[in-house]
Motif scaffolding. Structure first.
Motif, PDB file in Angstrom:
ATOM      1  N   GLY A 119       0.844  -1.206   0.000  1.00 49.11           N
ATOM      2  CA  GLY A 119       0.000   0.000   0.000  1.00 49.11           C
ATOM      3  C   GLY A 119       0.871   1.244   0.000  1.00 49.11           C
ATOM      4  N   ARG A 120       0.435   2.280  -0.710  1.00 49.96           N
ATOM      5  CA  ARG A 120       1.237   3.504  -0.821  1.00 49.96           C
ATOM      6  C   ARG A 120       0.370   4.739  -0.617  1.00 49.96           C
TER       7      ARG A 120
ATOM      8  N   ALA B 227      15.665   0.198   8.395  1.00 48.17           N
ATOM      9  CA  ALA B 227      15.335  -1.030   7.669  1.00 48.17           C
ATOM     10  C   ALA B 227      15.617  -0.868   6.181  1.00 48.17           C
ATOM     11  N   THR B 228      15.654  -1.981   5.488  1.00 50.28           N
ATOM     12  CA  THR B 228      15.640  -1.973   4.019  1.00 50.28           C
ATOM     13  C   THR B 228      14.169  -2.058   3.636  1.00 50.28           C
ATOM     14  N   VAL B 229      13.699  -1.086   2.881  1.00 50.97           N
ATOM     15  CA  VAL B 229      12.244  -0.994   2.684  1.00 50.97           C
ATOM     16  C   VAL B 229      11.849  -1.209   1.223  1.00 50.97           C
ATOM     17  N   THR B 230      10.843  -2.026   1.033  1.00 55.63           N
ATOM     18  CA  THR B 230      10.229  -2.188  -0.287  1.00 55.63           C
ATOM     19  C   THR B 230       8.751  -1.837  -0.133  1.00 55.63           C
ATOM     20  N   CYS B 231       8.217  -1.105  -1.103  1.00 52.41           N
ATOM     21  CA  CYS B 231       6.785  -0.815  -1.078  1.00 52.41           C
ATOM     22  C   CYS B 231       6.144  -1.411  -2.325  1.00 52.41           C
ATOM     23  N   VAL B 232       5.112  -2.194  -2.122  1.00 51.47           N
ATOM     24  CA  VAL B 232       4.390  -2.771  -3.263  1.00 51.47           C
ATOM     25  C   VAL B 232       2.971  -2.240  -3.276  1.00 51.47           C
ATOM     26  N   HIS B 233       2.366  -2.246  -4.467  1.00 53.32           N
ATOM     27  CA  HIS B 233       1.053  -1.602  -4.643  1.00 53.32           C
ATOM     28  C   HIS B 233       0.348  -2.224  -5.835  1.00 53.32           C
ATOM     29  N   SER B 234      -0.739  -1.597  -6.272  1.00 52.92           N
ATOM     30  CA  SER B 234      -1.524  -2.226  -7.338  1.00 52.92           C
ATOM     31  C   SER B 234      -0.773  -2.239  -8.673  1.00 52.92           C
ATOM     32  N   GLY B 235       0.294  -1.480  -8.779  1.00 59.08           N
ATOM     33  CA  GLY B 235       1.075  -1.481 -10.016  1.00 59.08           C
ATOM     34  C   GLY B 235       2.239  -2.458  -9.985  1.00 59.08           C
ATOM     35  N   THR B 236       2.368  -3.207  -8.872  1.00 58.94           N
ATOM     36  CA  THR B 236       3.511  -4.127  -8.719  1.00 58.94           C
ATOM     37  C   THR B 236       3.243  -5.441  -9.458  1.00 58.94           C
TER      38      THR B 236
ATOM     39  N   ASP C 170      10.983  -9.700   6.115  1.00 58.14           N
ATOM     40  CA  ASP C 170      11.170 -10.092   7.518  1.00 58.14           C
ATOM     41  C   ASP C 170      10.031  -9.488   8.334  1.00 58.14           C
ATOM     42  N   ILE C 171       9.652  -8.269   7.943  1.00 59.63           N
ATOM     43  CA  ILE C 171       8.492  -7.611   8.559  1.00 59.63           C
ATOM     44  C   ILE C 171       7.564  -7.206   7.413  1.00 59.63           C
ATOM     45  N   LEU C 172       6.374  -7.756   7.411  1.00 59.57           N
ATOM     46  CA  LEU C 172       5.414  -7.475   6.342  1.00 59.57           C
ATOM     47  C   LEU C 172       4.287  -6.607   6.915  1.00 59.57           C
ATOM     48  N   ILE C 173       4.062  -5.459   6.283  1.00 60.77           N
ATOM     49  CA  ILE C 173       3.017  -4.547   6.775  1.00 60.77           C
ATOM     50  C   ILE C 173       1.961  -4.396   5.690  1.00 60.77           C
ATOM     51  N   ALA C 174       0.728  -4.779   6.007  1.00 60.49           N
ATOM     52  CA  ALA C 174      -0.345  -4.733   5.010  1.00 60.49           C
ATOM     53  C   ALA C 174      -1.251  -3.546   5.283  1.00 60.49           C
ATOM     54  N   ALA C 175      -1.399  -2.682   4.287  1.00 65.36           N
ATOM     55  CA  ALA C 175      -2.269  -1.489   4.411  1.00 65.36           C
ATOM     56  C   ALA C 175      -2.895  -1.203   3.068  1.00 65.36           C
ATOM     57  N   ILE C 176      -3.850  -2.076   2.689  1.00 62.08           N
ATOM     58  CA  ILE C 176      -4.449  -1.916   1.362  1.00 62.08           C
ATOM     59  C   ILE C 176      -5.964  -1.774   1.391  1.00 62.08           C
TER      60      ILE C 176
END
Ligand code: NDP
Length: 298
Positions: free
Chosen positions: A167-168, A189-198, A209-215
């Motif tokens: 989520g972005r 942290a090393t951060v990756t952001c994924v979204h509907s365009g991924t 390692d840490i997954l955060i869901a906000a969609i």
């Protein structure tokens, strides 16, 4: 092994106890209570519930709450005039406008009109910019701040870990990325952001390692999208129909909890996870605003 349940209720209670003590000290020193002004435009039932729970939490923690209820047909001029009045009122320390406002109200302009020193939601571009460049003399937005606090409370250090945020949005996903990537305690942290365009989103989430869901999609994250032993933070709050409930519905997160939890080392539940943290951090930001207005170094 059973996952550790990261209780936002427990963490929020601890944050709130500290906030209450800070408010008491402030009152003793300055003779007035830290005060939050909440503006509600219209009578959307969900917004009314949110506004009332913010007001109630203020009272519980010894803060002063002022509610401003404007008609659903209120004009931009009326809203801006009220914000101007509150900006210039030294007894008001935090101002927020409950989202979403009715369509005639330009939310961006309204946010831009709030004095950044009273912007306890951290939506003003100045505070968002400060957060991005790692300045700590502004505010952190409440939900991402709450996520950081939960990790801190349970001694989960993101430093050196791969944090994947799904989520972005401007209120959750993007600020979470900005906070997690800072060269700072509780981040780094090393951060990756994924979204509907991924493309092939699961190939990224499986590396977290840490997954955060906000969609905002009920039970979107399934077990095969999660690495064994990952920490999972579920920001989502979705209401779905459920005929077995008296109310006819129930709350779910963005994570399919029943199948994902056994794979994780730690996970937040919904409800009772990130939800209670958002309001706790709003209270903290309000006391912070009062202390900063008094010229205190934080
Ligand atoms: P938004 O709708 O503003 O943003 C959702 C984000 O998720 C967008 O970036 C969107 O991508 C992305 N997304 C949506 N569907 C998919 C998909 N199928 N695959 C990949 N990405 C997807 O939501 P918010 O950030 O405001 O809120 C997210 C969730 O968190 C909601 O459930 C909300 O209720 C909850 N929430 C909880 C709070 C709390 O206190 N716990 C506070 C705030 C929110 P794109 O940008 O491409 O559209």
């Amino acid at each position: 092994m059973e996952p550790k349940i990261l209780s936002g209720k427990e963490c929020a209670a601890s944050v709130n106890a500290e906030t209450q003590a800070m408010a008491e000290k402030y009152i003793e020193k300055y003779g007035i209570a830290p005060a939050l002004a909440v503006i509600l435009i219209g009578d959307d039932p969900a917004s009314c519930v949110y506004v009332n729970s913010k007001a109630q939490k203020c009272v519980e923690l010894g803060l002063r709450s002022e509610k401003f209820l404007l008609d659903k047909d209120a004009t931009m001029e009326e809203v801006l005039a009220l914000i101007d009045k509150l900006n210039n009122d030294p007894t008001i320390h935090g101002i927020l406008v409950q989202s979403p406002p009715p369509p005639q109200i330009d939310e961006e302009k309204v946010i831009a009109a709030i004095d950044p020193a009273k912007d306890v939601d951290c939506f003003h571009a100045l505070n968002v910019g400060k957060m991005l460049i790692g300045k700590t003399d502004g505010f952190f937005p409440c939900t991402p701040y709450g996520v950081l606090k939960i990790l801190e409370y349970y001694n989960i250090d993101p430093a050196g870990k791969h944090v994947v945020v799904i989520g972005r949005s401007n209120i959750v996903g993007k600020p979470l990325m900005a906070l997690m990537v800072q060269k700072a305690k509780g981040a780094n942290a090393t951060v990756t952001c994924v979204h509907s365009g991924t493309r092939d989103l699961a190939s990224y989430t499986r590396q977290a390692d840490i997954l955060i869901a906000a969609i905002g999609k009920s039970e979107f994250v399934k077990a095969d999208m999660v690495k064994e032993g990952a920490v999972v933070i579920d920001v989502g709050i979705n209401r779905i129909p459920d005929a077995t409930k008296k109310s006819g519905s129930r709350l779910t997160g963005d994570v399919a909890y029943a199948e994902v939890a056994p794979k994780t080392s730690a996970i937040t539940p919904v409800p009772g996870g990130v939800g209670p943290m958002t309001i706790a951090m709003l209270m903290r930001n309000t006391v912070r605003a009062a202390l900063m207005a008094a010229g205190e170094k934080l």
